[in-house]
Write a protein that holds these residues in place. Structure first.
Motif, PDB file in Angstrom:
ATOM      1  N   TYR A 121      26.456   8.104  58.992  1.00  0.00           N
ATOM      2  CA  TYR A 121      26.225   6.671  58.822  1.00  0.00           C
ATOM      3  C   TYR A 121      26.129   5.998  60.186  1.00  0.00           C
ATOM      4  O   TYR A 121      26.640   6.498  61.196  1.00  0.00           O
ATOM      5  N   ALA A 122      25.461   4.858  60.193  1.00  0.00           N
ATOM      6  CA  ALA A 122      25.332   4.046  61.404  1.00  0.00           C
ATOM      7  C   ALA A 122      25.712   2.623  61.054  1.00  0.00           C
ATOM      8  O   ALA A 122      25.313   2.097  60.011  1.00  0.00           O
ATOM      9  N   ALA A 123      26.505   1.997  61.913  1.00  0.00           N
ATOM     10  CA  ALA A 123      26.911   0.602  61.727  1.00  0.00           C
ATOM     11  C   ALA A 123      26.017  -0.285  62.587  1.00  0.00           C
ATOM     12  O   ALA A 123      25.911  -0.084  63.798  1.00  0.00           O
ATOM     13  N   VAL A 124      25.385  -1.259  61.968  1.00  0.00           N
ATOM     14  CA  VAL A 124      24.440  -2.138  62.656  1.00  0.00           C
ATOM     15  C   VAL A 124      25.012  -3.549  62.734  1.00  0.00           C
ATOM     16  O   VAL A 124      25.410  -4.123  61.709  1.00  0.00           O
ATOM     17  N   ASP A 125      25.043  -4.088  63.937  1.00  0.00           N
ATOM     18  CA  ASP A 125      25.469  -5.470  64.117  1.00  0.00           C
ATOM     19  C   ASP A 125      24.518  -6.397  63.355  1.00  0.00           C
ATOM     20  O   ASP A 125      23.301  -6.201  63.390  1.00  0.00           O
ATOM     21  N   PRO A 126      25.048  -7.416  62.653  1.00  0.00           N
ATOM     22  CA  PRO A 126      24.172  -8.313  61.896  1.00  0.00           C
ATOM     23  C   PRO A 126      23.066  -8.947  62.738  1.00  0.00           C
ATOM     24  O   PRO A 126      21.953  -9.168  62.251  1.00  0.00           O
ATOM     25  N   HIS A 127      23.347  -9.230  64.017  1.00  0.00           N
ATOM     26  CA  HIS A 127      22.323  -9.814  64.883  1.00  0.00           C
ATOM     27  C   HIS A 127      21.172  -8.843  65.107  1.00  0.00           C
ATOM     28  O   HIS A 127      20.004  -9.254  65.160  1.00  0.00           O
ATOM     29  N   GLU A 128      21.480  -7.556  65.254  1.00  0.00           N
ATOM     30  CA  GLU A 128      20.423  -6.570  65.471  1.00  0.00           C
ATOM     31  C   GLU A 128      19.574  -6.400  64.215  1.00  0.00           C
ATOM     32  O   GLU A 128      18.360  -6.185  64.296  1.00  0.00           O
ATOM     33  N   ARG A 129      20.197  -6.502  63.061  1.00  0.00           N
ATOM     34  CA  ARG A 129      19.417  -6.465  61.824  1.00  0.00           C
ATOM     35  C   ARG A 129      18.445  -7.644  61.779  1.00  0.00           C
ATOM     36  O   ARG A 129      17.282  -7.490  61.390  1.00  0.00           O
ATOM     37  N   THR A 130      18.907  -8.823  62.197  1.00  0.00           N
ATOM     38  CA  THR A 130      18.047 -10.002  62.200  1.00  0.00           C
ATOM     39  C   THR A 130      16.915  -9.843  63.206  1.00  0.00           C
ATOM     40  O   THR A 130      15.781 -10.268  62.959  1.00  0.00           O
ATOM     41  N   VAL A 131      17.212  -9.229  64.348  1.00  0.00           N
ATOM     42  CA  VAL A 131      16.172  -8.979  65.348  1.00  0.00           C
ATOM     43  C   VAL A 131      15.096  -8.070  64.766  1.00  0.00           C
ATOM     44  O   VAL A 131      13.900  -8.323  64.918  1.00  0.00           O
ATOM     45  N   TYR A 132      15.510  -7.007  64.086  1.00  0.00           N
ATOM     46  CA  TYR A 132      14.528  -6.072  63.527  1.00  0.00           C
ATOM     47  C   TYR A 132      13.653  -6.758  62.474  1.00  0.00           C
ATOM     48  O   TYR A 132      12.465  -6.473  62.361  1.00  0.00           O
ATOM     49  N   ALA A 133      14.229  -7.700  61.750  1.00  0.00           N
ATOM     50  CA  ALA A 133      13.478  -8.384  60.697  1.00  0.00           C
ATOM     51  C   ALA A 133      12.593  -9.500  61.231  1.00  0.00           C
ATOM     52  O   ALA A 133      11.456  -9.674  60.777  1.00  0.00           O
ATOM     53  N   THR A 134      13.108 -10.268  62.219  1.00  0.00           N
ATOM     54  CA  THR A 134      12.414 -11.491  62.638  1.00  0.00           C
ATOM     55  C   THR A 134      11.976 -11.504  64.092  1.00  0.00           C
ATOM     56  O   THR A 134      11.182 -12.360  64.484  1.00  0.00           O
ATOM     57  N   GLY A 135      12.529 -10.605  64.906  1.00  0.00           N
ATOM     58  CA  GLY A 135      12.202 -10.598  66.331  1.00  0.00           C
ATOM     59  C   GLY A 135      13.176 -11.395  67.173  1.00  0.00           C
ATOM     60  O   GLY A 135      13.089 -11.396  68.399  1.00  0.00           O
ATOM     61  N   SER A 136      14.131 -12.078  66.547  1.00  0.00           N
ATOM     62  CA  SER A 136      15.091 -12.911  67.273  1.00  0.00           C
ATOM     63  C   SER A 136      16.470 -12.763  66.641  1.00  0.00           C
ATOM     64  O   SER A 136      16.600 -12.660  65.413  1.00  0.00           O
ATOM     65  N   ALA A 137      17.507 -12.793  67.481  1.00  0.00           N
ATOM     66  CA  ALA A 137      18.879 -12.729  66.968  1.00  0.00           C
ATOM     67  C   ALA A 137      19.296 -14.050  66.339  1.00  0.00           C
ATOM     68  O   ALA A 137      20.196 -14.083  65.489  1.00  0.00           O
TER      69      ALA A 137
END
Length: 211
Positions: free
Chosen positions: A103-119
């Motif tokens: 498993y990998a734990a992803v910071d919520p900000h990094e998830r937002t970056v992957y989705a939108t391009g911005s934290a």
């Protein structure tokens, strides 16, 4: 008559994408998703009953997973809510560890970056509204880029979990869509597990070039 089985070359064993499951854990409504689907897990119980129910539901849904990508623990939340949310996170990840599921734990900000391009994609809005608007932007990105509408109760958890699954598949060499560099940079901030055979794509290098 005896049957002789020839060994299968490692490269030939990987013919399909790995089973990657994304989880956005929440006591109220846990999002869980994979390639082409997203769901919300809601339990009316409380306390240990709810923790056990969520653990068992996720255990069943991840029993064949090659990788689980889970949102990082919500330590920023105060009071008992944050305490219980973090407890759920440790229960889920410990169960994955015991079952030897990477498993990998992803910071919520990094998830937002992957989705939108911005934290912080909603920073131009009033502070009290930013978090919900940003969740809506992630949801919109899932619908626009991947063609998966996340509706109804738990829609933000569903969308968040799907982005986590998409990140895991991208890292493994099976991106679900073309992702701009401004978005894919989020992958570099994630502490990914060691690659197993199932987390390798035969054309890993080429897929990375076109993604």
């Amino acid at each position: 008559m005896s049957l002789i089985l020839e060994p299968v070359p490692p490269a030939a064993r990987v013919l399909a994408p790995p089973l990657v499951i994304g989880i956005s854990p929440s006591l109220a409504c846990t999002g869980i998703a994979g390639d082409g689907w997203a769901d919300a897990l809601r339990c009316t119980g409380r306390g240990h009953h709810r923790l056990r129910w969520l653990r068992e539901e996720i255990r069943q849904r991840t029993r064949a997973a090659d990788l689980v990508v889970i949102e990082g623990a919500a330590y920023g939340r105060g009071g008992q809510a944050g305490h219980h949310e973090a407890g759920l996170w440790w229960i889920l990840t410990h169960d994955l560890w015991e079952r030897r599921i990477p498993y990998a734990a992803v910071d919520p900000h990094e998830r937002t970056v992957y989705a939108t391009g911005s934290a912080n994609p909603a920073e131009e809005y009033p502070p009290p509204k930013r978090a919900r608007i940003a969740k809506g932007m992630v949801r919109d990105a899932v619908a626009e880029r991947y063609g998966l509408p996340c509706e109804g109760p738990g829609r933000y958890g569903k969308a968040g979990a799907f982005i986590l699954a998409a990140m895991g598949l991208h890292w493994a060499g099976w991106p679900l869509a073309v992702v701009p560099d401004t978005h894919r940079r989020a992958l570099d901030a994630v502490p990914w597990p060691e690659r197993t055979l199932s987390l390798q794509a035969p054309d890993l290098g080429r897929r990375e070039e076109i993604s």
